[in-house]
Design a protein around this motif. Structure first.
Motif, short mmCIF file in Angstrom:
data_model
loop_
_atom_site.label_atom_id
_atom_site.label_comp_id
_atom_site.label_asym_id
_atom_site.label_seq_id
_atom_site.Cartn_x
_atom_site.Cartn_y
_atom_site.Cartn_z
N ARG A 160 -25.02 83.45 -77.72
CA ARG A 160 -25.61 82.19 -77.77
C ARG A 160 -25.15 81.39 -79.12
N PHE A 161 -24.85 82.40 -80.10
CA PHE A 161 -24.08 81.82 -81.39
C PHE A 161 -22.74 81.41 -81.08
N ARG A 162 -21.91 82.38 -80.18
CA ARG A 162 -20.75 81.77 -79.88
C ARG A 162 -20.61 80.51 -79.03
N ASN A 163 -21.43 80.46 -78.10
CA ASN A 163 -21.44 79.34 -77.30
C ASN A 163 -21.75 77.93 -78.24
N ALA A 164 -22.79 78.34 -79.17
CA ALA A 164 -22.99 77.12 -79.92
C ALA A 164 -22.02 76.46 -80.82
N VAL A 165 -21.45 77.70 -81.41
CA VAL A 165 -20.26 77.15 -82.22
C VAL A 165 -19.01 76.60 -81.48
N ASN A 166 -18.66 77.13 -80.28
CA ASN A 166 -17.72 76.51 -79.48
C ASN A 166 -17.87 74.99 -79.34
N ASN A 167 -19.23 74.55 -79.16
CA ASN A 167 -19.36 73.34 -78.92
C ASN A 167 -19.77 72.53 -79.99
N ARG A 168 -19.76 73.10 -81.02
CA ARG A 168 -20.06 72.17 -82.29
C ARG A 168 -18.81 71.47 -82.84
N SER A 169 -19.20 70.25 -83.52
CA SER A 169 -18.18 69.31 -84.30
C SER A 169 -18.72 68.71 -85.39
N TYR A 170 -17.70 68.40 -86.36
CA TYR A 170 -18.02 67.75 -87.47
C TYR A 170 -17.42 66.15 -87.45
N SER A 171 -16.75 66.00 -86.29
CA SER A 171 -16.20 64.54 -86.08
C SER A 171 -17.30 63.63 -86.01
N VAL A 172 -18.49 63.97 -85.38
CA VAL A 172 -19.41 63.09 -85.50
C VAL A 172 -20.49 63.67 -86.40
N CYS A 173 -21.11 62.67 -87.38
CA CYS A 173 -22.33 63.22 -88.03
C CYS A 173 -23.54 62.08 -87.97
N LEU A 174 -24.60 62.67 -88.18
CA LEU A 174 -25.79 61.65 -88.52
C LEU A 174 -26.30 61.31 -89.64
N VAL A 175 -26.67 59.98 -90.06
CA VAL A 175 -27.14 59.67 -91.48
C VAL A 175 -28.48 58.86 -91.10
N VAL A 176 -29.38 59.46 -91.61
CA VAL A 176 -31.00 58.76 -91.57
C VAL A 176 -31.10 58.05 -92.87
N GLU A 177 -31.40 56.77 -92.96
CA GLU A 177 -31.37 56.06 -94.20
C GLU A 177 -33.01 55.56 -94.30
N GLY A 178 -33.59 56.15 -95.40
CA GLY A 178 -34.79 55.51 -95.39
C GLY A 178 -36.00 55.72 -94.65
N LEU A 179 -36.00 56.72 -93.92
CA LEU A 179 -37.16 56.94 -92.77
C LEU A 179 -38.56 57.29 -93.38
#
Length: 368
Positions: A160-179
């Motif tokens: 499960r770790f390997r499957n998750a890592v294979n589909n991970r990316s840092y090319s898109v990230c999320l920013v939440v501002e002031g929630l």
């Protein structure tokens, strides 16, 4: 019915509760009583609580650790972890100071503005980790971390770790501002993890009101994400731009483009704003792009966590269509992130890594 009532009376009359009274080391017994007029009720002279934490008992794995291990841990590693207390949760870490969050991430990290160059060319895509982990007085690389952890993680979990890592990316990230609704932040984190977005950022609208996770909503997703806290929009955006990200704010305005018309294949930070005020004026001015989700009904907005999920989902779908897949880590980066996941597996991993490091230092190098 009368038989059932008799059984209930018999069992409850013999029932005895043993619980530890706060501020006291004495164990008290509570016997139940029966009232023919008010129905069944349990009487006690003092309020009592039953603790669900068993981490003080040897050989018992705390209930907040769902990951099981295989094999027998090293002789000096027990289920009780001296490194972290049972209350060492994301909620407490994020409510204190952003520097404390480094304890969640085990592999050594690059500095926020430490841009990497290869052949005199700037590397366009950001990856935060170095191939080393502090283990006692020395360092282990990702390969050694995987070797040290391998006997203590079930094969199904490793897959499960390997499957998750294979589909991970840092090319898109999320920013939440002031929630201000912490449940919305936790829900957005859960969506980010499910979609393979590894990096999330929180910009606090009030330095006295730090983000605290809602574990019931997030389902523990924050354990596997890289979370970074920022005191201001300008600080957050400056660091993201130095890492090569384009800033895309979710905003319904005249200059906003549809999310379906955006090319998400280049590194992009998706920014969502406060539930009531939306994106701040400062964030709009500093962003590179304003995007919106087309609305087809009578209402003119989504819940902020729903909007974040839709934006991230569209980004992943667009990247998959353009590039063939969302996960874009190199083999070396996947190995490093896999080692990071192994180290986050439970609270014993650092102790295991330290013992592995000690054995490695004690083993004389072979002379060739």
């Amino acid at each position: 019915m009368s038989v059932c009532k008799t059984l209930i009376r018999t069992s409850l009359s013999c029932l005895e509760f043993r619980a530890r009274i706060p501020d006291s080391t004495t164990l008290h017994s509570f016997s139940s009583s029966l009232s023919t007029f008010s129905g069944l009720r349990i009487k006690s002279h003092k309020p009592f609580s039953v603790s669900r934490s068993f981490s003080h008992a040897k050989g018992v794995i705390p209930l907040d650790i769902s990951d099981s291990t295989e094999g027998t841990p090293p002789h000096n590693v027990t289920s009780e972890t001296p490194q972290n207390s049972c209350n060492d949760t994301v909620q407490e870490l994020l409510s204190k100071d952003r520097d404390d969050i480094s304890r969640l991430m085990k592999m050594e990290r690059r500095l926020g503005n430490d841009n990497e160059f290869k052949d005199d060319k700037r590397v366009e895509r950001w990856f935060p980790y170095l191939d080393k982990c502090k283990a006692g007085d020395s360092y282990l690389n990702s390969c050694e971390v995987l070797e040290a952890m391998d006997p203590y993680i079930m094969d199904s979990r490793k897959e499960r770790f390997r499957n998750a890592v294979n589909n991970r990316s840092y090319s898109v990230c999320l920013v939440v501002e002031g929630l201000s609704d912490f449940g919305n932040v936790s829900a957005a984190f859960r969506s980010a993890d499910a979609l393979g977005i590894q990096s999330v950022h929180v910009v606090s609208f009030d330095s006295s009101k730090r983000y605290k996770d809602n574990r019931h909503v997030s389902m523990g997703a924050e354990k596997w994400l890289d979370i970074e806290l920022w005191n201001s929009v300008s600080e957050c955006f400056e660091n993201l731009k130095s890492r090569g990200y384009r800033i895309a704010t979710a905003h319904l305005g005249m200059d906003a483009v549809s999310v379906y018309d955006v090319d998400w294949s280049c590194p992009t930070a998706i920014v969502v704003g406060n539930e009531l005020r939306g994106i701040s004026k400062e964030a709009l001015e500093l962003s590179d792009l304003h995007c919106s989700i087309p609305m087809r009904g009578m209402v003119d907005s989504f819940n902020v966590s729903v909007a974040a999920g839709l934006l991230m989902h569209q980004a992943v779908c667009d990247r998959t269509l353009r590039m063939g897949c969302h996960g874009d880590l190199t083999p070396e980066e996947r190995q490093i992130l896999l080692a990071e996941f192994y180290l986050r597996h439970n609270k014993n991993t650092i102790s295991i890594a330290e013992e592995f490091s000690q054995r490695k230092l004690a083993t004389p190098a072979s002379k060739l």
